[in-house]
Design a protein around this motif. Structure first.
Motif, short mmCIF file in Angstrom:
data_model
loop_
_atom_site.label_atom_id
_atom_site.label_comp_id
_atom_site.label_asym_id
_atom_site.label_seq_id
_atom_site.Cartn_x
_atom_site.Cartn_y
_atom_site.Cartn_z
N THR A 163 91.66 32.02 -12.21
CA THR A 163 91.50 31.34 -10.92
C THR A 163 92.16 29.96 -10.90
O THR A 163 92.26 29.35 -9.84
CB THR A 163 90.00 31.13 -10.63
OG1 THR A 163 89.46 30.32 -11.69
CG2 THR A 163 89.26 32.44 -10.54
N GLY A 164 92.58 29.46 -12.05
CA GLY A 164 93.16 28.12 -12.12
C GLY A 164 92.12 27.01 -12.06
O GLY A 164 92.45 25.83 -12.09
N ARG A 165 90.83 27.39 -12.02
CA ARG A 165 89.80 26.35 -11.94
C ARG A 165 89.67 25.59 -13.25
O ARG A 165 89.88 26.16 -14.33
CB ARG A 165 88.44 26.97 -11.59
CG ARG A 165 88.36 27.42 -10.16
CD ARG A 165 86.98 27.94 -9.83
NE ARG A 165 86.63 29.14 -10.60
CZ ARG A 165 85.53 29.85 -10.41
NH1 ARG A 165 84.66 29.48 -9.49
NH2 ARG A 165 85.28 30.93 -11.13
N GLN A 166 89.31 24.32 -13.14
CA GLN A 166 89.05 23.49 -14.32
C GLN A 166 87.72 22.77 -14.13
O GLN A 166 87.37 22.43 -13.01
CB GLN A 166 90.12 22.41 -14.48
CG GLN A 166 91.47 22.95 -14.88
CD GLN A 166 92.30 21.89 -15.62
OE1 GLN A 166 91.78 20.88 -16.04
NE2 GLN A 166 93.58 22.16 -15.75
N GLN A 167 87.04 22.51 -15.20
CA GLN A 167 85.80 21.75 -15.12
C GLN A 167 85.59 21.06 -16.46
O GLN A 167 85.61 21.72 -17.50
CB GLN A 167 84.64 22.71 -14.85
CG GLN A 167 83.32 22.09 -14.53
CD GLN A 167 83.31 21.31 -13.23
OE1 GLN A 167 83.47 20.10 -13.25
NE2 GLN A 167 83.14 22.00 -12.11
N ARG A 168 85.43 19.76 -16.43
CA ARG A 168 85.20 19.04 -17.69
C ARG A 168 83.77 18.54 -17.73
O ARG A 168 83.27 17.99 -16.75
CB ARG A 168 86.16 17.85 -17.82
CG ARG A 168 85.95 17.05 -19.09
CD ARG A 168 86.99 15.96 -19.29
NE ARG A 168 86.82 15.35 -20.57
CZ ARG A 168 86.00 14.32 -20.84
NH1 ARG A 168 85.30 13.78 -19.86
NH2 ARG A 168 85.90 13.84 -22.07
N TYR A 169 83.11 18.75 -18.85
CA TYR A 169 81.77 18.20 -19.07
C TYR A 169 81.89 17.08 -20.08
O TYR A 169 82.37 17.29 -21.20
CB TYR A 169 80.81 19.28 -19.60
CG TYR A 169 80.47 20.30 -18.54
CD1 TYR A 169 79.37 20.12 -17.72
CD2 TYR A 169 81.28 21.40 -18.35
CE1 TYR A 169 79.07 21.05 -16.72
CE2 TYR A 169 80.99 22.32 -17.36
CZ TYR A 169 79.89 22.15 -16.55
OH TYR A 169 79.60 23.05 -15.57
N ASP A 170 81.49 15.90 -19.65
CA ASP A 170 81.45 14.77 -20.57
C ASP A 170 80.05 14.72 -21.16
O ASP A 170 79.07 14.90 -20.44
CB ASP A 170 81.75 13.49 -19.76
CG ASP A 170 82.06 12.33 -20.67
OD1 ASP A 170 83.21 11.89 -20.65
OD2 ASP A 170 81.13 11.87 -21.39
N TYR A 171 79.98 14.48 -22.45
CA TYR A 171 78.65 14.49 -23.08
C TYR A 171 77.72 13.44 -22.49
O TYR A 171 76.50 13.57 -22.56
CB TYR A 171 78.76 14.30 -24.59
CG TYR A 171 79.44 15.45 -25.29
CD1 TYR A 171 79.04 16.76 -25.07
CD2 TYR A 171 80.48 15.22 -26.19
CE1 TYR A 171 79.64 17.81 -25.72
CE2 TYR A 171 81.09 16.27 -26.85
CZ TYR A 171 80.67 17.57 -26.61
OH TYR A 171 81.28 18.61 -27.25
N THR A 172 78.28 12.38 -21.93
CA THR A 172 77.40 11.36 -21.34
C THR A 172 76.64 11.92 -20.14
O THR A 172 75.68 11.30 -19.68
CB THR A 172 78.21 10.13 -20.89
OG1 THR A 172 79.24 10.56 -20.02
CG2 THR A 172 78.81 9.39 -22.08
#
Ligand SMILES: Cc1cc2nc3c(=O)[nH]c(=O)nc-3n(C[C@H](O)[C@H](O)[C@H](O)COP(=O)(O)OP(=O)(O)OC[C@H]3O[C@@H](n4cnc5c(N)ncnc54)[C@H](O)[C@@H]3O)c2cc1C
Length: 399
Positions: A74-83
């Motif tokens: 799908t080209g989706r991106q998602q970043r999870y920052d540990y903070t």
């Protein structure tokens, strides 16, 4: 007595030796030795810090502040920052070449007083009237040795010596996967704080990891379905098959465009397993010896390192109070089970395709916080409501 000198065995030995117990650790290999499992979880750092290793490890390894998910379909991106996790502010982990990391942990166990014997392969655990009382080992100089022990901590990793011998080891439903892995130089990197992120690229055959080490070397691996593995042509080299696999993950292919492969491609299959019981009379399992599901949540090293700290509590209490050994070990087993259930349910959902929407479309602060907390390794101790909610939403699927 500890069997195995990976992170689980080394940490358990280090903590017990520091507390004044006589600890013998038997390790089959001589370190440094190659190992997979290069991306740590932030919540393991408290244990490493407690062992006095933080500054040294900080200088040796790249910091990882988050996980970046990308979906080739799908080209989706998602970043999870540990903070984003509720666990604390200064949350980061390291990306570690394991030969180096494991050798340092084992050396730390020695420094703290553990009697570490490399080149000792444990052949069997000895039982008397149902209680584990010692082991028989083969040394790499050809000699044999026997050891008696008050409590045996099995930290033999994937081999899970005791669980195998006792018929406790079981495959995990829906996780029959194979990983193809190699190290590369000159993989495209981010240049900001996210340089050390773990990249997880979802693609039709599973997912691809990209783990950057300090310097210019990355570990790249694809966790592939059994169906896709059957697409390997007769006589096709692993290198060719890995290249063909990555062709179906264009995001990973783009990252690798400027890269050169440094190592042969390795294949590791059938790594997911879980023992039906974690403790018994005079013994307990810690780390991979108790089970492992998938690299995605960095659960393997975390269950090994933080699990070893839990095992230390149980063993030291059991040794101090032998009449309550069963209760102390049972408490350890319950804490490990709760953590493993969380990881197993999420991993099974991931591979069934049921976690994707949650990963990419988590918008509320609480849903992002819950996922960031699991990625950080906040899986032990009293359950906050988000953990129960995740377990309810992504329950363990029966084996
Ligand atoms: C493809 C793949 C990728 C992975 N990636 C990650 C990742 O990125 N992040 C993560 O957290 N985890 C990852 N893991 C999991 C990780 O490798 C393990 O969870 C971790 O190494 C467990 O540590 P341990 O100490 O329990 O076992 P190990 O590290 O396996 O150590 C066990 C030790 O026991 C010794 N031993 C075995 N049998 C005997 C015997 N009979 N006698 C004496 N010694 C013995 C072995 O030589 C070994 O040194 C990955 C696993 C796989 C399969």
């Amino acid at each position: 007595m500890i069997l195995g000198g990976g992170p689980a065995g080394s940490v358990a030995a280090a903590l017990l030796a520091r507390a004044g117990f006589d600890v013998v650790l038997l390790e089959r290999a001589r370190f440094p030795r190659y190992h997979l499992g290069e991306s740590l979880a932030p919540c393991s750092l408290a244990v490493l810090d407690d062992l006095g290793l933080r500054d040294e490890l900080d200088a040796r390894y790249v910091r990882k502040y988050g996980v970046r998910f990308m979906d080739c379909r799908t080209g989706r991106q998602q970043r999870y920052d540990y903070t984003e996790a509720s666990t604390g502010d200064d949350l980061y982990a390291w990306q570690v070449p394991r030969a180096d990391f494991d050798a340092r942990l084992l050396a730390r166990a020695k420094e703290l007083g553990a009697d570490v014997r490399e080149g000792h392969a444990v052949d069997d655990v000895l039982f008397e009237q149902g209680r584990a009382t010692g082991v028989r080992a083969r040394c790499d100089d050809g000699s044999a040795a026997g050891f008696s022990a008050r409590i045996i901590v099995d930290a033999t990793g994937h081999e899970s010596l005791l669980a195998t011998r006792l018929g406790l080891r079981a495959a995990v439903q829906g996780l029959d996967r194979t990983a193809l892995v190699a190290h590369y130089q000159h993989v495209t990197r981010n240049t900001d704080d996210s340089e050390g992120d773990l990249d997880a690229v979802l693609f039709p055959h599973g997912w691809v990891w990209n783990i950057p080490f300090l310097g210019d070397v990355n570990s790249v691996g694809a966790v592939c379905s059994a169906t896709w593995m059957r697409a390997r042509a007769r006589g096709e080299s692993l290198e060719a098959f890995f290249a063909r696999t990555l062709d179906d993950a264009p995001i990973a292919r783009t990252m690798l465009a400027p890269a050169t492969r440094l190592t042969p491609v390795r294949a590791v299959s059938s790594f997911a397993h879980r023992s039906t019981t974690r403790v018994g009379d005079g013994w307990l399992l810690v780390g991979d010896a108790a089970g492992f599901f998938d690299p995605l949540f960095c659960a393997g090293t975390h269950l090994a390192i933080a699990g070893a700290a839990e095992a230390f509590e149980a063993v030291s209490q059991a040794l101090a109070e032998p009449s309550s050994e069963a209760a102390h070990l049972a408490r350890y087993a319950a804490r490990m089970d709760a953590a493993m259930d969380l990881y197993q349910g999420l991993t099974q959902a991931l591979h069934a395709g049921d976690l994707t929407e949650s990963l990419f479309e988590a918008r509320t602060r609480s849903s992002r916080q819950a996922l960031a907390a699991v990625l950080a390794g906040d899986v032990f101790g009293d359950d906050p409501p988000w953990r129960a909610a995740l377990r309810g939403r992504f329950p363990v699927r029966a084996t």
